[in-house]
Motif scaffolding. Sequence first.
Motif, PDB file in Angstrom:
ATOM      1  N   ILE A 119       0.862  -1.179   0.000  1.00  0.00           N
ATOM      2  CA  ILE A 119       0.000   0.000   0.000  1.00  0.00           C
ATOM      3  C   ILE A 119       0.900   1.231   0.000  1.00  0.00           C
ATOM      4  O   ILE A 119       1.612   1.492   0.969  1.00  0.00           O
ATOM      5  CB  ILE A 119      -0.934   0.004   1.220  1.00  0.00           C
ATOM      6  N   ILE A 120       0.880   1.971  -1.113  1.00  0.00           N
ATOM      7  CA  ILE A 120       1.776   3.124  -1.247  1.00  0.00           C
ATOM      8  C   ILE A 120       1.034   4.457  -1.251  1.00  0.00           C
ATOM      9  O   ILE A 120       1.661   5.503  -1.245  1.00  0.00           O
ATOM     10  CB  ILE A 120       2.638   2.999  -2.513  1.00  0.00           C
ATOM     11  N   TRP A 121      -0.277   4.442  -1.220  1.00  0.00           N
ATOM     12  CA  TRP A 121      -1.035   5.696  -1.282  1.00  0.00           C
ATOM     13  C   TRP A 121      -0.813   6.600  -0.077  1.00  0.00           C
ATOM     14  O   TRP A 121      -0.844   7.824  -0.225  1.00  0.00           O
ATOM     15  CB  TRP A 121      -2.516   5.412  -1.502  1.00  0.00           C
ATOM     16  N   PRO A 122      -0.561   6.075   1.107  1.00  0.00           N
ATOM     17  CA  PRO A 122      -0.257   6.994   2.216  1.00  0.00           C
ATOM     18  C   PRO A 122       0.996   7.838   1.960  1.00  0.00           C
ATOM     19  O   PRO A 122       1.087   8.978   2.413  1.00  0.00           O
ATOM     20  CB  PRO A 122      -0.060   6.069   3.413  1.00  0.00           C
ATOM     21  N   LEU A 123       1.933   7.288   1.214  1.00  0.00           N
ATOM     22  CA  LEU A 123       3.119   8.076   0.862  1.00  0.00           C
ATOM     23  C   LEU A 123       2.757   9.238  -0.065  1.00  0.00           C
ATOM     24  O   LEU A 123       3.349  10.307   0.006  1.00  0.00           O
ATOM     25  CB  LEU A 123       4.177   7.189   0.219  1.00  0.00           C
ATOM     26  N   MET A 124       1.794   9.025  -0.944  1.00  0.00           N
ATOM     27  CA  MET A 124       1.348  10.108  -1.823  1.00  0.00           C
ATOM     28  C   MET A 124       0.648  11.210  -1.021  1.00  0.00           C
ATOM     29  O   MET A 124       0.722  12.372  -1.385  1.00  0.00           O
ATOM     30  CB  MET A 124       0.415   9.575  -2.911  1.00  0.00           C
ATOM     31  N   ALA A 125      -0.008  10.829   0.063  1.00  0.00           N
ATOM     32  CA  ALA A 125      -0.645  11.828   0.929  1.00  0.00           C
ATOM     33  C   ALA A 125       0.402  12.723   1.581  1.00  0.00           C
ATOM     34  O   ALA A 125       0.111  13.851   1.957  1.00  0.00           O
ATOM     35  CB  ALA A 125      -1.491  11.137   1.995  1.00  0.00           C
ATOM     36  N   ILE A 126       1.619  12.245   1.710  1.00  0.00           N
ATOM     37  CA  ILE A 126       2.716  13.062   2.234  1.00  0.00           C
ATOM     38  C   ILE A 126       3.377  13.845   1.099  1.00  0.00           C
ATOM     39  O   ILE A 126       3.719  15.019   1.252  1.00  0.00           O
ATOM     40  CB  ILE A 126       3.752  12.159   2.949  1.00  0.00           C
ATOM     41  N   GLU A 127       3.556  13.201  -0.036  1.00  0.00           N
ATOM     42  CA  GLU A 127       4.294  13.794  -1.161  1.00  0.00           C
ATOM     43  C   GLU A 127       3.592  15.030  -1.736  1.00  0.00           C
ATOM     44  O   GLU A 127       4.239  16.047  -1.989  1.00  0.00           O
ATOM     45  CB  GLU A 127       4.470  12.743  -2.258  1.00  0.00           C
ATOM     46  N   ILE A 128       2.314  14.969  -1.956  1.00  0.00           N
ATOM     47  CA  ILE A 128       1.590  16.077  -2.590  1.00  0.00           C
ATOM     48  C   ILE A 128       1.639  17.356  -1.739  1.00  0.00           C
ATOM     49  O   ILE A 128       1.936  18.424  -2.274  1.00  0.00           O
ATOM     50  CB  ILE A 128       0.151  15.645  -2.953  1.00  0.00           C
ATOM     51  N   PRO A 129       1.382  17.311  -0.432  1.00  0.00           N
ATOM     52  CA  PRO A 129       1.538  18.547   0.350  1.00  0.00           C
ATOM     53  C   PRO A 129       2.975  19.074   0.377  1.00  0.00           C
ATOM     54  O   PRO A 129       3.187  20.282   0.386  1.00  0.00           O
ATOM     55  CB  PRO A 129       1.086  18.140   1.754  1.00  0.00           C
ATOM     56  N   LEU A 130       3.949  18.182   0.346  1.00  0.00           N
ATOM     57  CA  LEU A 130       5.344  18.634   0.311  1.00  0.00           C
ATOM     58  C   LEU A 130       5.645  19.403  -0.978  1.00  0.00           C
ATOM     59  O   LEU A 130       6.338  20.425  -0.953  1.00  0.00           O
ATOM     60  CB  LEU A 130       6.304  17.456   0.452  1.00  0.00           C
ATOM     61  N   VAL A 131       5.125  18.930  -2.082  1.00  0.00           N
ATOM     62  CA  VAL A 131       5.310  19.635  -3.355  1.00  0.00           C
ATOM     63  C   VAL A 131       4.620  20.996  -3.311  1.00  0.00           C
ATOM     64  O   VAL A 131       5.163  22.003  -3.780  1.00  0.00           O
ATOM     65  CB  VAL A 131       4.812  18.780  -4.540  1.00  0.00           C
ATOM     66  N   ALA A 132       3.441  21.058  -2.730  1.00  0.00           N
ATOM     67  CA  ALA A 132       2.727  22.333  -2.607  1.00  0.00           C
ATOM     68  C   ALA A 132       3.501  23.313  -1.726  1.00  0.00           C
ATOM     69  O   ALA A 132       3.628  24.501  -2.065  1.00  0.00           O
ATOM     70  CB  ALA A 132       1.329  22.106  -2.040  1.00  0.00           C
ATOM     71  N   VAL A 133       4.035  22.846  -0.609  1.00  0.00           N
ATOM     72  CA  VAL A 133       4.832  23.705   0.269  1.00  0.00           C
ATOM     73  C   VAL A 133       6.074  24.191  -0.464  1.00  0.00           C
ATOM     74  O   VAL A 133       6.443  25.366  -0.377  1.00  0.00           O
ATOM     75  CB  VAL A 133       5.216  22.956   1.572  1.00  0.00           C
ATOM     76  N   TYR A 134       6.727  23.331  -1.217  1.00  0.00           N
ATOM     77  CA  TYR A 134       7.916  23.716  -1.976  1.00  0.00           C
ATOM     78  C   TYR A 134       7.569  24.808  -2.989  1.00  0.00           C
ATOM     79  O   TYR A 134       8.310  25.779  -3.148  1.00  0.00           O
ATOM     80  CB  TYR A 134       8.527  22.509  -2.685  1.00  0.00           C
ATOM     81  N   TYR A 135       6.459  24.662  -3.676  1.00  0.00           N
ATOM     82  CA  TYR A 135       6.035  25.679  -4.642  1.00  0.00           C
ATOM     83  C   TYR A 135       5.820  27.028  -3.950  1.00  0.00           C
ATOM     84  O   TYR A 135       6.280  28.056  -4.434  1.00  0.00           O
ATOM     85  CB  TYR A 135       4.752  25.245  -5.355  1.00  0.00           C
ATOM     86  N   VAL A 136       5.142  27.021  -2.823  1.00  0.00           N
ATOM     87  CA  VAL A 136       4.853  28.277  -2.112  1.00  0.00           C
ATOM     88  C   VAL A 136       6.132  28.948  -1.641  1.00  0.00           C
ATOM     89  O   VAL A 136       6.321  30.149  -1.832  1.00  0.00           O
ATOM     90  CB  VAL A 136       3.881  28.035  -0.936  1.00  0.00           C
ATOM     91  N   ILE A 137       7.042  28.195  -1.050  1.00  0.00           N
ATOM     92  CA  ILE A 137       8.243  28.836  -0.498  1.00  0.00           C
ATOM     93  C   ILE A 137       9.274  29.176  -1.565  1.00  0.00           C
ATOM     94  O   ILE A 137      10.211  29.927  -1.286  1.00  0.00           O
ATOM     95  CB  ILE A 137       8.893  27.987   0.617  1.00  0.00           C
ATOM     96  N   SER A 138       9.100  28.681  -2.789  1.00  0.00           N
ATOM     97  CA  SER A 138      10.062  29.011  -3.829  1.00  0.00           C
ATOM     98  C   SER A 138       9.523  29.977  -4.878  1.00  0.00           C
ATOM     99  O   SER A 138      10.310  30.611  -5.575  1.00  0.00           O
ATOM    100  CB  SER A 138      10.543  27.743  -4.526  1.00  0.00           C
ATOM    101  N   SER A 139       8.218  30.144  -4.986  1.00  0.00           N
ATOM    102  CA  SER A 139       7.666  30.916  -6.094  1.00  0.00           C
ATOM    103  C   SER A 139       6.705  32.039  -5.717  1.00  0.00           C
ATOM    104  O   SER A 139       6.676  33.062  -6.395  1.00  0.00           O
ATOM    105  CB  SER A 139       6.932  29.973  -7.049  1.00  0.00           C
ATOM    106  N   VAL A 140       5.912  31.883  -4.710  1.00  0.00           N
ATOM    107  CA  VAL A 140       4.825  32.817  -4.435  1.00  0.00           C
ATOM    108  C   VAL A 140       5.367  34.123  -3.845  1.00  0.00           C
ATOM    109  O   VAL A 140       6.146  34.114  -2.899  1.00  0.00           O
ATOM    110  CB  VAL A 140       3.785  32.182  -3.494  1.00  0.00           C
ATOM    111  N   VAL A 141       4.934  35.236  -4.430  1.00  0.00           N
ATOM    112  CA  VAL A 141       5.245  36.569  -3.925  1.00  0.00           C
ATOM    113  C   VAL A 141       3.931  37.191  -3.474  1.00  0.00           C
ATOM    114  O   VAL A 141       2.987  37.285  -4.254  1.00  0.00           O
ATOM    115  CB  VAL A 141       5.904  37.450  -5.011  1.00  0.00           C
ATOM    116  N   THR A 142       3.866  37.602  -2.225  1.00  0.00           N
ATOM    117  CA  THR A 142       2.637  38.187  -1.694  1.00  0.00           C
ATOM    118  C   THR A 142       2.750  39.706  -1.628  1.00  0.00           C
ATOM    119  O   THR A 142       3.849  40.266  -1.646  1.00  0.00           O
ATOM    120  CB  THR A 142       2.332  37.646  -0.288  1.00  0.00           C
ATOM    121  N   GLU A 143       1.603  40.341  -1.510  1.00  0.00           N
ATOM    122  CA  GLU A 143       1.586  41.800  -1.391  1.00  0.00           C
ATOM    123  C   GLU A 143       2.282  42.238  -0.105  1.00  0.00           C
ATOM    124  O   GLU A 143       2.934  43.278  -0.065  1.00  0.00           O
ATOM    125  CB  GLU A 143       0.148  42.313  -1.432  1.00  0.00           C
ATOM    126  N   LYS A 144       2.157  41.457   0.929  1.00  0.00           N
ATOM    127  CA  LYS A 144       2.808  41.771   2.202  1.00  0.00           C
ATOM    128  C   LYS A 144       4.337  41.802   2.044  1.00  0.00           C
ATOM    129  O   LYS A 144       5.002  42.677   2.599  1.00  0.00           O
ATOM    130  CB  LYS A 144       2.402  40.733   3.249  1.00  0.00           C
TER     131      LYS A 144
END
Length: 160
Positions: A26-51
């Motif tokens: 059963i490998i789907w629990p690992l995907m539940a970890i992987e997808i949020p990690l990719v989202a966090v990586y995107y936010v901390i490397s790309s997103v620029v906020t007005e603040k």
Amino acid sequence: MKRAVLFLILAVFAIFVYYASFKGMIIWPLMAIEIPLVAVYYVISSVVTEKMVRKQRGNESFMFVRASMITPDSTTLVPGALTITSSEVIFYSRKWAKGGVSIAWSCSVPEISEYSLGKVDGFHKGISLTLNGHDEPQKFVSNAIQSRESDLRRALGWDS
């Protein structure tokens, strides 16, 4: 922080591939970890906020639009934010270190001869800024800027 998240993404992916080689695991629990990690990586490397931009610029009034800059060779989209005042247009991108922002491109408003809203390449809508003395326009991808054209004209001081 960014390197730690990137390492975690690679580590979880390696574990995912390892367990995927066994039938019946059963490998789907690992995907539940992987997808949020990719989202966090995107936010901390790309997103620029007005603040973030306000912290750099101070209390100065400006128009803020999330956008991506198309590089001059038209091969890469640089994520960031476009700020527009009556005197200058600045594109901020995310710094790699410490989570701040840096100026990736700027010009003064008198340098802009015209702008056009619409398709800036084959796939994306946005704004093209034609600069005096330049053959190629500077292009920015942003869906939000088209609905804010009146704000754009006001920010540039072109209310006529």
